[in-house]
Design a protein around this motif. Structure first.
Motif, PDB file in Angstrom:
ATOM      1  N   ASN A  26     -24.050  12.800  10.356  1.00 25.25           N
ATOM      2  CA  ASN A  26     -24.941  11.786   9.818  1.00 25.25           C
ATOM      3  C   ASN A  26     -24.195  11.046   8.715  1.00 25.25           C
ATOM      4  N   TYR A  58     -28.564  20.875  10.915  1.00 21.27           N
ATOM      5  CA  TYR A  58     -29.311  19.985  11.801  1.00 21.27           C
ATOM      6  C   TYR A  58     -30.755  20.463  11.926  1.00 21.27           C
ATOM      7  N   TYR A  87     -34.672  13.382   6.891  1.00 26.23           N
ATOM      8  CA  TYR A  87     -33.781  12.244   6.641  1.00 26.23           C
ATOM      9  C   TYR A  87     -33.464  12.104   5.157  1.00 26.23           C
ATOM     10  N   PRO A  92     -29.525  15.663   9.540  1.00 26.77           N
ATOM     11  CA  PRO A  92     -29.632  14.912  10.795  1.00 26.77           C
ATOM     12  C   PRO A  92     -30.539  15.649  11.773  1.00 26.77           C
ATOM     13  N   GLY A  94     -32.910  15.633  15.720  1.00 22.05           N
ATOM     14  CA  GLY A  94     -33.391  15.109  16.988  1.00 22.05           C
ATOM     15  C   GLY A  94     -34.867  15.407  17.088  1.00 22.05           C
ATOM     16  N   HIS A 121     -34.960   7.275  12.993  1.00 28.18           N
ATOM     17  CA  HIS A 121     -33.733   7.960  12.569  1.00 28.18           C
ATOM     18  C   HIS A 121     -33.348   9.126  13.480  1.00 28.18           C
ATOM     19  N   THR A 122     -34.155   9.384  14.508  1.00 26.30           N
ATOM     20  CA  THR A 122     -33.809  10.503  15.387  1.00 26.30           C
ATOM     21  C   THR A 122     -32.490  10.231  16.096  1.00 26.30           C
ATOM     22  N   LYS A 123     -31.697  11.287  16.272  1.00 32.69           N
ATOM     23  CA  LYS A 123     -30.392  11.154  16.917  1.00 32.69           C
ATOM     24  C   LYS A 123     -30.476  11.292  18.434  1.00 32.69           C
ATOM     25  N   LYS A 157     -29.968   6.724  23.403  1.00 34.40           N
ATOM     26  CA  LYS A 157     -29.640   7.950  22.681  1.00 34.40           C
ATOM     27  C   LYS A 157     -29.569   9.126  23.652  1.00 34.40           C
ATOM     28  N   PHE A 231     -25.751  14.768  17.660  1.00 27.67           N
ATOM     29  CA  PHE A 231     -26.108  14.346  16.309  1.00 27.67           C
ATOM     30  C   PHE A 231     -25.205  13.244  15.770  1.00 27.67           C
ATOM     31  N   ASP A 233     -23.661   9.738  14.792  1.00 20.49           N
ATOM     32  CA  ASP A 233     -24.264   8.462  14.427  1.00 20.49           C
ATOM     33  C   ASP A 233     -23.526   7.354  15.160  1.00 20.49           C
ATOM     34  N   SER A 235     -25.027   4.333  15.825  1.00 16.55           N
ATOM     35  CA  SER A 235     -25.822   3.115  15.685  1.00 16.55           C
ATOM     36  C   SER A 235     -25.105   1.994  14.967  1.00 16.55           C
TER      37      SER A 235
END
Length: 314
Positions: A26, A58, A87, A92, A94, A121-123, A157, A231, A233, A235
């Motif tokens: 994260n 996590y 968060y 991090p 899911g 914000h979910t992975k 995702k 997990f 990131d 994005s």
């Protein structure tokens, strides 16, 4: 985490899990200090996420159980509190849903509701597939396929499937089109599922995590690179390094698993074939989208990322 397993295991309130995992990816709030991951729901009550982050690396957070009309239907009352708490604490996470599929239509609706209720914000997303409904007519895999297709149209995702060892084998569940497998077996013996490589193993329901009252399930990582990738990131392109020319380039080699897309924006519903690491592909062009991300165009007309972390040229 799993309500049916808990009923048969120790009568513990459902939906809590802990996983021993690796380094947090994260990049926004990566300050969780522990080595565990807790799968939590409203049954864990008010979690002290500041304390929990000292134990956790996590988290996996429940969103819903079944759909309207199911006896056990509920939308998790703590889904937003837990997501925002994780968060803020730098854990991090899911999110998962417990499936109670009765038809293809029902599976699609549960997927749509799950996605709408999820946190931005979910992975990744988990299908908790462990209960065969009495009114279900088709094979369980038929409903799994419908759920997966719907979720693929909604998000890029990772999508993970959870199941107990016995349930997965007895219903011949196919994990191959998911981005990972999570298998439960409360034993000292590792689970085995035909045709499936186990990425995450839930092996007990009596673990403990700071800031969380009562027992939680503990898990062991069987494939750290896969679980850590859930997990990751992905994005932001702000720090990505891209190829921006195909001068002298004959083709590309996949370094990490990626997907082909039908457009250069990689928008929801446009994802196509998953490409495994090591695969080589011929390219005919390169282009930049409106978000300044470069894409290679393949000879089949589809696109893959030009991010140097995922592909190399030859």
């Amino acid at each position: 985490m799993k309500i049916t397993l808990h009923k048969f295991a120790a009568g513990v309130a459902a939906f809590a899990a802990v996983l021993a995992v690796g380094v947090s990816l994260n990049t926004t709030t990566a300050n969780a200090a522990g080595k565990k991951v807790a799968d939590v729901s409203q049954y864990q009550g008010n979690i002290n996420w500041t304390k929990a982050s000292k134990d956790l690396k996590y988290a996996i957070i429940r969103v819903q159980h079944g759909s309207k009309g199911d006896a056990g239907y509920m939308v998790d009352s703590k889904r937003n509190v837990n997501a925002n708490g994780a968060y803020k604490a730098g854990v991090p996470f899911g999110q998962y849903m417990f499936a109670e599929f009765t038809s293809v239509k029902d599976a699609k609706q549960e997927a749509q509701d799950f996605y709408k209720r999820s946190n931005k914000h979910t992975k990744f997303f988990v299908l908790d597939e462990e209960k065969r409904m009495p009114s279900a007519k088709s094979s369980e895999q038929t409903y799994v396929n419908a759920w997966l297709k719907t979720m693929r149209s909604l998000t890029d995702k990772p999508l993970i499937m959870y199941a107990g060892e016995y349930y997965a084998n007895s219903h011949n569940l196919n994990f191959s089109k998911f981005d990972g497998s999570w298998i439960a077996k409360y034993s000292s013996t590792k689970p085995k599922v035909s045709g499936t490589s186990i990425d995450l193993w839930q092996y007990t329901s009596s673990g403990r995590v700071s800031g969380i009252s009562g027992n939680v399930d503990l898990n062991k990582i069987q494939n750290s690179s896969v679980v850590n990738s859930w997990f990751a990131d992905t994005s932001s392109h702000s720090t990505a390094s891209y190829y921006n020319s195909i001068s002298g380039v004959k083709g590309i080699k996949i370094k990490k698993a990626v997907y082909e897309y039908n457009n250069i924006l990689f928008t929801n519903g446009q994802r196509s074939t998953k490409l495994a690491a090591g695969k080589t592909l011929a390219v005919k062009g390169i282009t930049k989208n409106s978000k300044d991300a470069y894409r290679f165009q393949l000879t089949n007309g589809k696109y893959v990322t030009a991010n140097k972390a995922y592909v190399s040229t030859y």
